[in-house]
Each structure stands twice: as C-alpha cells, then as structure tokens.
Design an enzyme around this catalytic site. Structure first.
Site, PDB file in Angstrom:
ATOM      1  N   ASP A   1       0.827  -1.182  -0.014  1.00  0.00           N
ATOM      2  CA  ASP A   1       0.004   0.175   0.072  1.00  0.00           C
ATOM      3  C   ASP A   1       0.986   1.444   0.062  1.00  0.00           C
ATOM      4  O   ASP A   1       0.618   2.274  -0.613  1.00  0.00           O
ATOM      5  CB  ASP A   1      -0.825  -0.006   1.337  1.00  0.00           C
ATOM      6  CG  ASP A   1      -1.834   1.356   1.333  1.00  0.00           C
ATOM      7  OD1 ASP A   1      -2.728   1.459   0.517  1.00  0.00           O
ATOM      8  OD2 ASP A   1      -1.231   2.079   2.282  1.00  0.00           O
TER       9      ASP A   1
ATOM     10  N   GLU B   1      -2.074  -5.633  -3.557  1.00  0.00           N
ATOM     11  CA  GLU B   1      -1.237  -4.426  -2.821  1.00  0.00           C
ATOM     12  C   GLU B   1      -0.326  -5.530  -2.128  1.00  0.00           C
ATOM     13  O   GLU B   1       1.089  -4.933  -2.287  1.00  0.00           O
ATOM     14  CB  GLU B   1      -1.748  -3.879  -1.667  1.00  0.00           C
ATOM     15  CG  GLU B   1      -2.823  -2.681  -2.287  1.00  0.00           C
ATOM     16  CD  GLU B   1      -3.496  -1.810  -1.145  1.00  0.00           C
ATOM     17  OE1 GLU B   1      -3.803  -0.655  -1.132  1.00  0.00           O
ATOM     18  OE2 GLU B   1      -3.954  -2.552   0.036  1.00  0.00           O
TER      19      GLU B   1
END
Length: 229
Positions: free
Chosen positions: A50, A122
């Site tokens: 992320d 992610e």
C-alpha cells in the site's frame, strides 16, 4: 510449468524468493487451515505494498503534471489506488486464480470478493518491492497502471474545466466555450478532439476517449499555457 512459474512469466519478473511470491497470494483463511505448513498470510505485505503503491503513483503524478495543485493530485491518486481500481488491475492480470484460500472462504466466494482482490494486488506490490526493488515495481506499473493515467482515465477526478474558469474569471467576466472538433477510430475505440475558446480565442486543444475527457484535456492544456506565460 507450475502455477508460480506461470505467474512469474505472466507478470514478467523472476522472484529470487518464490516463497515471498506465494505469501503475497496467501489469505489468512488458508493459513488457519494449514497451520502445520508454517505458511504466512499476505497482510504484512499488503501493508508494505500500500505504501509503495502510494509512493510510486504519487511520484508519477508529480512528474507528469508539474502544474497540478496538491489537492487535485491527492484526488487523482485516491481514484487510482481505491479498491475498485485495484480490483480492475488485479483482474486484468488474472490474479484471482493464484490466491490461496481456506475452504470456507472459497465456498463463500472469496476468490472474487473485491476487497480480497485489492489486498492481493497490494501484497504483490509489496513482495515485488522486497524481492526485485523499487525500479521493478515502477516497470510493472508502467504496464498496468501508468498507461491508464496517460490515457486520461482518471482526469474526471480533476476538474480542469472548473480550474480554468476560476483562473480566467478572477479579474473579469469572460465567455468560455468548448467545441468538439471531430472523432477518430472504430466504434469500440473512439477518440474525440476538442478545443476550448475564451472570448473568441482558442486557448487549448485536447483529446480523450469521451467528449468530456477531450474537453478536460483541452482545459488542462489551456491552464498550462496560461500558467507558463
């Protein structure tokens, strides 16, 4: 060729640590059902991915749009890294087929659950960063995400038409008009050309996949012209 070799070939990168790649696709439900295997889930990699994704996308936007205000870059980045976008990226490269799920999660439809797919994208970015480095992450995004930015798919999150109106109307009332100059390409892949006219003077031209995108692109060009005078 096993599935992990197939995945590496699909994404175009060889992993030195294939276990790290496997971890990126391992859901916590799989870990709970395979405790004797000493496997790890992808949650920590998701956390890292992320941050890496935000950094690389932010850097790309910063360099591509040198005159874009911070607030608009923030909105655009949010649209790029939001769950629906991440799901779209994951589906485009068929990530769902490689996810390791527990039987219960599989039966509950976890393989196609949007939040789970976004998390896997992610976590893959996190694993790619650890194994191959930031440059390879950028190379991957140059294939998967950056072309969509270049094509103007996220420009609707940045309202250049409103920005232009605010700039030219600071000191006086002006007339702003947009004209669609034409369209090119086949029906399934059209491109539109537009121009923006301020008080009778053409200030910018642009193109896009829709008429609205073309007008936004023209307004963006006009803003660049005005701010560089």
């Amino acid at each position: 060729m096993n599935q992990w070799e197939e995945l590496q070939e699909s994404v175009g990168f060889d992993f030195q640590d294939v276990e790290l790649l496997k971890q990126a696709f391992t859901h916590s439900s799989y870990v709970n059902e395979h405790r004797r295997e000493n496997v790890k889930d992808n949650e920590r990699l998701e956390f890292l991915g992320d941050a890496v994704l935000e950094l690389t996308v932010s850097n790309y936007l910063f360099n591509k749009y040198p005159d874009m205000a911070e607030g608009h870059m923030t909105k655009m980045r949010a649209a790029i890294v939001c769950e629906p976008s991440l799901v779209e990226f994951a589906e485009a490269i068929h990530f769902s087929k490689y996810i390791r799920l527990g039987k219960g999660e599989e039966k509950a439809g976890g393989r196609t659950r949007p939040a789970l797919l976004a998390d896997v994208f992610e976590s893959f970015i996190g694993a790619l960063y650890l194994d191959n480095g930031i440059d390879k992450v950028v190379t991957f995004l140059e294939r998967v995400i950056f072309p969509k930015i270049d094509a103007g798919e996220y420009l609707q999150t940045v309202d250049y038409k409103t920005q232009l109106q605010e700039i030219v109307q600071r000191d006086r009332d002006v007339l702003i008009e947009y004209d669609i100059l034409g369209e090119t390409g086949p029906a399934h892949n059209k491109a539109f050309d537009a121009q923006v006219i301020v008080n009778g003077q053409v200030l910018g031209k642009g193109s896009g996949r829709t008429k609205k995108q073309a007008e936004q692109s023209a307004a963006q060009f006009a803003i660049n012209q005005l701010t560089h005078r």
